[in-house]
Design a protein around this motif. Structure first.
Motif, PDB file in Angstrom:
ATOM      1  N   HIS A 153       0.841  -1.205   0.000  1.00  0.00           N
ATOM      2  CA  HIS A 153       0.000   0.000   0.000  1.00  0.00           C
ATOM      3  C   HIS A 153       0.873   1.251   0.000  1.00  0.00           C
ATOM      4  N   TRP A 154       1.933   1.226   0.801  1.00  0.00           N
ATOM      5  CA  TRP A 154       2.866   2.361   0.844  1.00  0.00           C
ATOM      6  C   TRP A 154       4.206   1.922   0.227  1.00  0.00           C
ATOM      7  N   TYR A 155       4.102   1.430  -1.016  1.00  0.00           N
ATOM      8  CA  TYR A 155       5.286   0.844  -1.653  1.00  0.00           C
ATOM      9  C   TYR A 155       6.388   1.881  -1.906  1.00  0.00           C
ATOM     10  N   GLU A 156       6.020   3.171  -1.919  1.00  0.00           N
ATOM     11  CA  GLU A 156       7.034   4.195  -2.190  1.00  0.00           C
ATOM     12  C   GLU A 156       7.900   4.470  -0.961  1.00  0.00           C
ATOM     13  N   GLN A 157       7.477   3.985   0.213  1.00  0.00           N
ATOM     14  CA  GLN A 157       8.231   4.221   1.443  1.00  0.00           C
ATOM     15  C   GLN A 157       9.313   3.145   1.608  1.00  0.00           C
ATOM     16  N   GLY A 158      10.505   3.545   1.967  1.00  0.00           N
ATOM     17  CA  GLY A 158      11.589   2.604   2.189  1.00  0.00           C
ATOM     18  C   GLY A 158      11.714   2.213   3.637  1.00  0.00           C
ATOM     19  N   GLU A 159      12.642   1.252   3.923  1.00  0.00           N
ATOM     20  CA  GLU A 159      12.896   0.891   5.315  1.00  0.00           C
ATOM     21  C   GLU A 159      13.523   2.073   6.063  1.00  0.00           C
TER      22      GLU A 159
END
Length: 679
Positions: free
Chosen positions: A13-19
């Motif tokens: 869902h928030w694939y643009e956010q990284g670790e």
């Protein structure tokens, strides 16, 4: 693992956010992403925080947002979950998991590499601290039935052979009958009573001792007529134990072939209380075979070496069988150590061309036409159009390497000279004077061979109604015009492995004006009454390598696709031919010393080749079947894996496999068997 699913759902869902990248969210947004209520969203985030996969700081006060940080690698969580699903025995679920939308591309690439390594040979240690060898095999067939009385598909019967034993065993390599549970057997002079003498101290997998009572109960169970293989005991009137280790079988008619029939997987011996065992929840099959079954799920079967096996024990300690979806055949062709690769032509095999392999002819692809109901039942002209309208040589060329030659009926080319060439070891049947207990049979003589060929290749005086097996499109069109065929779709049913051939046939028939609708169904569905009632045509492979009992099965088993599509009048013609065959003396030295009245012997004599020719004439002369192509299978064998012998079903006996090297040699690939036997 449900938690992995929730984590991946959030990450996608928030694939643009990284670790390690904090961002603001609301609890409502979390609930929407997780497709749950806000209450459950709070519970899920708390669990994810607990395992250290996220950091979640809840917003304080009304209107304040929370802060979410992903801490765990999305790729690693997805890979670990996929591997766990495979290890639980659910390869199909693992493949579905890694192919979800938004899943990182490297997940599938890395997983496929791992999967190829997962299959094959590995070592570990048993609870007794001994080294234990395991062979993991990907199989592209579901396990449908492991009750030997009802098992009809090739892989099912392969497992039955590993789990159970029979009174007599058949060795296909040299066409020899060997002692099984019985160390000796004999019959009376007229072949109506057989005695089988059992070994002592044989144990079932649950450690109970086998006695004659178990054998009697197993065979009487077959005798009820409720099972696929009840035909094996046709004409048996009584089965009893005359001694704790002696079983006596009485027949109303002579049957000198009974030991061969009792070597069939359907005659495997089960405990006498099989009914109670089968009703237990999660009950596993119990036999006396070289392997015992310790786990069975939809996706996995695990076989373990049975240490108390009465014969030569299995050499690999554990066989793990994982069911791979048939359409995913290529995924397991990895580089696992010690893999067997069975080649059946459903995918590109050029990568294996440089590797050593064994090949065996397995059966015949054929169309069986519905003679009981539907448009083909009474319309012989339309059946002739189907017969003459297919170019078998073009089919062989188009389908590739496992299609070896145009078919000539329910027999393989390399079986022609062998059909009566069988050896029997240690039966001591009545007056057998052979000091070694070994009797050799002469091969079929030239006159008999000529007759046999005539029944399968061209019209003969013996079978004048048998048509030529040739492609004749003009005759096909002629017969189509005479049939009053109005263009209705004929319903063709088959399994997925035959899909390519089915669509090739549809196109070939379209060119002469016949419309075919192709239906791909599951293995179990094919055997249903509903499918058989709807089908005008069934495309399948008749597995007929080996001895005559394969062809007998197709004509007499009530689960046979051939028998179930034939009209009663044809079956009525078959029955006396079979009875005549079974009361004839097999061409085996020693049995010939049984004293029969010469006139009676001349009246009843019928060779196996003549029986086959007569059956072929009935099927082909009435245009009830269209024999298409002979089929083969090959196995690529790693150099360090020995004991690999393909049987007539295109499988190998697991119990004979052994490893001669512990270091990893050149990598080879996965076991992919595509062979079915609705026999």
């Amino acid at each position: 693992m449900r938690l992995a699913e929730e984590y991946v759902r959030l990450r996608s869902h928030w694939y643009e956010q990284g670790e390690q990248q904090a961002f603001h969210v609301t609890i409502a947004e979390l609930a929407a992403a997780l497709c749950c209520t806000t209450r459950n969203a709070r519970l899920i985030t708390a669990r994810l925080v607990e395992v250290g996969w996220i950091v979640f700081v809840s917003g304080r006060g009304r209107g304040n947002t929370s802060v979410l940080t992903f801490c765990q690698s999305w790729t690693q969580v997805a890979l670990d979950e996929a591997k766990e699903r495979v290890q639980r025995g659910d390869v199909a679920a693992a493949l579905a998991w890694i192919r979800q939308p938004h899943m990182p591309e490297q997940v599938e690439t890395t997983f496929m590499s791992w999967l190829g390594e997962y299959f094959g040979y590995t070592t570990g240690h048993s609870p007794q601290a001994e080294q234990s060898e395991t062979l993991r095999l990907p199989i592209y067939r579901p396990v449908v039935c492991l009750d030997p009385a009802d098992a009809v598909f090739a892989f099912d019967t392969q497992l039955v052979d590993q789990l159970y034993s029979r009174l007599v065993e058949y060795r296909a390599e040299d066409r020899t009958l060997l002692p099984g549970l019985a160390h000796d057997w004999e019959c009376n002079a007229n072949g109506t009573q057989w005695s089988f003498y059992l070994y002592k101290h044989i144990r079932f997998h649950d450690d109970r001792l086998l006695t004659a009572e178990d054998v009697v109960a197993s065979l009487q169970r077959l005798q009820t007529g409720q099972f696929a293989h009840s035909w094996l005991l046709d004409k048996v009137t009584a089965i009893h134990d005359s001694h704790p280790y002696t079983v006596v079988i009485t027949l109303r008619e002579p049957n000198y072939w009974l030991p061969l029939l009792l070597s069939h997987s359907g005659a495997s011996i089960v405990p006498q209380d099989i009914g109670q065992h089968s009703q237990k929840e999660h009950a596993l099959p119990i036999g006396t075979g070289a392997y015992r079954l310790i786990e069975r799920t939809v996706g996995r079967c695990v076989l373990e070496r049975f240490d108390r096996y009465y014969g030569t024990g299995a050499l690999i300690d554990r066989i793990e069988i994982l069911i791979v979806p048939e359409q995913e055949a290529a995924v397991a062709l990895g580089s696992g150590h010690g893999m067997l690769t069975i080649l059946t032509g459903e995918w590109d095999t050029t990568a294996f061309d440089h590797l050593p392999r064994q090949n065996v002819q397995t059966g015949v692809s054929m169309l069986i036409l519905n003679r009981r109901q539907g448009i083909l039942a009474k319309n012989e002209a339309l059946r002739q159009a189907l017969y003459y309208g297919v170019d078998r040589e073009a089919l062989v060329a188009a389908m590739g390497n496992t299609y070896t030659a145009p078919a000539r009926g329910l027999i393989l080319m390399n079986e022609t000279l062998k059909v009566n060439n069988m050896r029997w070891i240690a039966p001591d049947i009545t007056l057998n004077e052979s000091p070694q207990g070994i009797a050799d049979t002469p091969t079929v003589d030239e006159a008999e061979l000529d007759t046999h060929h005539s029944a399968f290749s061209h019209p003969s005086s013996e079978h004048p109604s048998t048509p030529c097996m040739e492609y004749d499109p003009q005759r096909a069109i002629q017969q189509l015009q005479q049939s009053a065929y109005a263009g209705d779709e004929l319903q063709l049913y088959t399994f997925q492995r035959h899909e390519q051939a089915a669509y090739w046939l549809r196109e070939a028939y379209r060119r002469i004006g016949i419309c075919i609708a192709v239906h791909i169904v599951s293995w179990s569905d094919m055997m249903s009454e509903a499918i058989l009632a709807q089908a005008d045509i069934i495309l399948f492979e008749a597995v007929i390598g080996g001895e005559l009992h394969r062809q007998l099965e197709y004509m007499h088993s009530n689960r046979s696709l051939i028998r179930r599509m034939l009209p009663q009048e044809l079956l009525t013609e078959v029955q006396p031919l079979t009875h005549q065959l079974l009361r004839s003396l097999p061409a085996v030295e020693g049995i010939r010393q049984v004293q029969l009245d010469r006139a009676e012997q001349e009246v009843t004599a019928l060779s196996a080749s003549t029986w086959l020719g007569s059956i072929h004439a009935l099927l082909q002369g009435t245009y009830s079947a269209v024999f298409l192509a002979e089929r083969s299978a090959g196995v690529v064998v790693p150099s360090f894996l020995r004991g690999v012998h393909m049987n007539e079903r295109g499988w190998v006996d697991f119990s004979r496999l052994y490893v001669v090297a512990t270091e990893k040699p050149d990598k080879s690939n996965g076991l992919a068997n595509e062979d079915e036997n609705p026999s």
